[in-house]
Design a protein around this motif. Structure first.
Motif, mmCIF file in Angstrom:
data_model
loop_
_atom_site.group_PDB
_atom_site.id
_atom_site.type_symbol
_atom_site.label_atom_id
_atom_site.label_comp_id
_atom_site.label_asym_id
_atom_site.label_seq_id
_atom_site.Cartn_x
_atom_site.Cartn_y
_atom_site.Cartn_z
ATOM 1 N N TYR A 53 0.835 -1.202 0.000
ATOM 2 C CA TYR A 53 0.000 0.000 0.000
ATOM 3 C C TYR A 53 0.875 1.260 0.000
ATOM 4 O O TYR A 53 0.644 2.195 -0.766
ATOM 5 C CB TYR A 53 -0.919 -0.016 1.230
ATOM 6 N N VAL A 54 1.900 1.250 0.843
ATOM 7 C CA VAL A 54 2.805 2.402 0.925
ATOM 8 C C VAL A 54 3.609 2.538 -0.366
ATOM 9 O O VAL A 54 3.880 3.647 -0.826
ATOM 10 C CB VAL A 54 3.730 2.284 2.156
ATOM 11 N N PHE A 55 3.967 1.416 -0.972
ATOM 12 C CA PHE A 55 4.669 1.471 -2.255
ATOM 13 C C PHE A 55 3.772 2.087 -3.326
ATOM 14 O O PHE A 55 4.235 2.882 -4.150
ATOM 15 C CB PHE A 55 5.132 0.073 -2.679
ATOM 16 N N LEU A 56 2.485 1.743 -3.307
ATOM 17 C CA LEU A 56 1.543 2.349 -4.253
ATOM 18 C C LEU A 56 1.442 3.855 -4.017
ATOM 19 O O LEU A 56 1.430 4.640 -4.973
ATOM 20 C CB LEU A 56 0.167 1.688 -4.133
ATOM 21 N N GLU A 57 1.391 4.258 -2.748
ATOM 22 C CA GLU A 57 1.415 5.688 -2.410
ATOM 23 C C GLU A 57 2.644 6.360 -3.022
ATOM 24 O O GLU A 57 2.556 7.432 -3.623
ATOM 25 C CB GLU A 57 1.512 5.876 -0.892
ATOM 26 N N THR A 58 3.779 5.719 -2.831
ATOM 27 C CA THR A 58 5.044 6.260 -3.327
ATOM 28 C C THR A 58 5.025 6.362 -4.846
ATOM 29 O O THR A 58 5.442 7.379 -5.414
ATOM 30 C CB THR A 58 6.213 5.376 -2.855
ATOM 31 N N ILE A 60 2.444 6.686 -6.785
ATOM 32 C CA ILE A 60 1.530 7.770 -7.173
ATOM 33 C C ILE A 60 2.215 9.125 -7.012
ATOM 34 O O ILE A 60 2.126 9.990 -7.889
ATOM 35 C CB ILE A 60 0.222 7.694 -6.354
ATOM 36 N N LEU A 61 2.927 9.305 -5.909
ATOM 37 C CA LEU A 61 3.607 10.586 -5.698
ATOM 38 C C LEU A 61 4.722 10.788 -6.723
ATOM 39 O O LEU A 61 4.917 11.896 -7.229
ATOM 40 C CB LEU A 61 4.155 10.686 -4.279
ATOM 41 N N LEU A 62 5.435 9.728 -7.058
ATOM 42 C CA LEU A 62 6.494 9.851 -8.065
ATOM 43 C C LEU A 62 5.913 10.137 -9.451
ATOM 44 O O LEU A 62 6.506 10.887 -10.233
ATOM 45 C CB LEU A 62 7.361 8.598 -8.086
ATOM 46 N N THR A 90 -1.256 16.421 -12.039
ATOM 47 C CA THR A 90 -0.460 16.529 -10.813
ATOM 48 C C THR A 90 -1.371 16.690 -9.605
ATOM 49 O O THR A 90 -1.152 16.068 -8.560
ATOM 50 C CB THR A 90 0.522 17.717 -10.905
ATOM 51 N N PHE A 91 -2.409 17.502 -9.753
ATOM 52 C CA PHE A 91 -3.347 17.720 -8.649
ATOM 53 C C PHE A 91 -4.023 16.415 -8.236
ATOM 54 O O PHE A 91 -4.053 16.070 -7.055
ATOM 55 C CB PHE A 91 -4.403 18.759 -9.039
ATOM 56 N N PHE A 92 -4.563 15.684 -9.199
ATOM 57 C CA PHE A 92 -5.305 14.470 -8.853
ATOM 58 C C PHE A 92 -4.391 13.358 -8.335
ATOM 59 O O PHE A 92 -4.787 12.598 -7.445
ATOM 60 C CB PHE A 92 -6.165 14.001 -10.028
ATOM 61 N N LEU A 93 -3.187 13.280 -8.847
ATOM 62 C CA LEU A 93 -2.239 12.309 -8.291
ATOM 63 C C LEU A 93 -1.849 12.702 -6.863
ATOM 64 O O LEU A 93 -1.787 11.853 -5.967
ATOM 65 C CB LEU A 93 -1.001 12.196 -9.183
ATOM 66 N N GLY A 94 -1.610 13.988 -6.642
ATOM 67 C CA GLY A 94 -1.289 14.463 -5.295
ATOM 68 C C GLY A 94 -2.447 14.258 -4.336
ATOM 69 O O GLY A 94 -2.258 13.855 -3.182
ATOM 70 N N LEU A 95 -3.659 14.512 -4.808
ATOM 71 C CA LEU A 95 -4.844 14.300 -3.975
ATOM 72 C C LEU A 95 -5.014 12.816 -3.648
ATOM 73 O O LEU A 95 -5.336 12.460 -2.509
ATOM 74 C CB LEU A 95 -6.088 14.846 -4.678
ATOM 75 N N PHE A 97 -2.637 10.600 -3.425
ATOM 76 C CA PHE A 97 -1.613 10.302 -2.423
ATOM 77 C C PHE A 97 -2.075 10.753 -1.042
ATOM 78 O O PHE A 97 -1.984 10.005 -0.067
ATOM 79 C CB PHE A 97 -0.292 10.990 -2.791
ATOM 80 N N LEU A 98 -2.575 11.967 -0.964
ATOM 81 C CA LEU A 98 -2.993 12.523 0.323
ATOM 82 C C LEU A 98 -4.148 11.723 0.925
ATOM 83 O O LEU A 98 -4.157 11.437 2.127
ATOM 84 C CB LEU A 98 -3.380 13.989 0.152
ATOM 85 N N LEU A 99 -5.106 11.334 0.105
ATOM 86 C CA LEU A 99 -6.231 10.536 0.601
ATOM 87 C C LEU A 99 -5.762 9.166 1.082
ATOM 88 O O LEU A 99 -6.274 8.646 2.085
ATOM 89 C CB LEU A 99 -7.308 10.405 -0.473
ATOM 90 N N MET A 100 -4.793 8.592 0.393
ATOM 91 C CA MET A 100 -4.241 7.308 0.843
ATOM 92 C C MET A 100 -3.529 7.473 2.182
ATOM 93 O O MET A 100 -3.618 6.603 3.058
ATOM 94 C CB MET A 100 -3.287 6.735 -0.206
ATOM 95 N N GLU A 101 -2.847 8.587 2.349
ATOM 96 C CA GLU A 101 -2.154 8.855 3.606
ATOM 97 C C GLU A 101 -3.153 9.016 4.755
ATOM 98 O O GLU A 101 -2.959 8.472 5.843
ATOM 99 C CB GLU A 101 -1.319 10.129 3.439
ATOM 100 N N VAL A 102 -4.224 9.740 4.503
ATOM 101 C CA VAL A 102 -5.267 9.919 5.520
ATOM 102 C C VAL A 102 -5.901 8.573 5.852
ATOM 103 O O VAL A 102 -6.153 8.266 7.023
ATOM 104 C CB VAL A 102 -6.327 10.940 5.041
#
Length: 189
Positions: A53-58, A60-62, A90-95, A97-102
């Protein structure tokens, strides 16, 4: 001449800001190193972190970093549709990532791994949370650029803002790679 001076001043100010952020994250990583040296992070990391899951987050951010880089390349071209595309991507990928973090924070709290439970969780939530706050403000930065782009079109000021945003966004990616490596992978590999 005046425009070049303004551009250089804005970039210099951004670099000062980024260096101050480096100090903040360096302090957070130092605290993490001190706390994690007092117990086995291996026990905690294996039990609570879903590395896929964290790798997927990473990832997405990359990918958002890649789209931000493409945005920087396109800023000097007058194709506003491509600039909008990369800003929105960039916005939707960043969003995402942020939603996954939350979501990760939510799951950890449900598993009784809140900051009040252990010093490790306290510094973990702090490091990841501070990074998340930076991502949130990066998303606001994108929205402000979109707004200005819509009303002003492509101007030199917008180009400078896109460059500043891109530098900020790449900085966040570098910080996340450090978080991923030193916090998530510490004790797992």
């Amino acid at each position: 001449m005046i425009k070049e001076t303004m551009r250089n001043n804005k970039l210099f100010g951004l670099w000062i800001y980024l260096m101050s952020d480096c100090i903040i994250f360096a302090v957070l990583f130092a605290v993490y190193a001190i706390i994690s040296s007092n117990f086995s992070t291996n026990l905690i990391n294996h039990k609570i972190f879903n590395l896929s899951y964290v790798f997927l987050e990473t990832l997405i951010l990359l990918l958002s970093s890649l789209s931000s880089g493409m945005l920087t390349i396109q800023k000097n071209k007058n194709n506003i549709k491509i600039i909008y595309f990369y800003l929105l991507l960039t916005f939707f990928l960043g969003l995402s990532f942020l939603l996954m973090e939350v979501n990760e924070f939510y799951k950890l709290i449900l598993e009784n791994c809140s900051p009040s439970q252990h010093a490790f969780f306290s510094i973990f939530f702090t490091i990841v949370g501070v990074h998340g706050i930076h991502v949130f403000f990066g998303l606001i930065f994108i929205l402000s650029i979109l707004y200005q782009l819509f009303y002003l079109g492509i101007t030199n000021t917008i180009r400078i803002r896109i460059l500043c945003f891109s530098l900020f966004w790449h900085f966040l990616d570098i910080i996340w790679i450090c978080v991923f490596t030193f916090v998530y992978l510490n004790g797992v590999i």
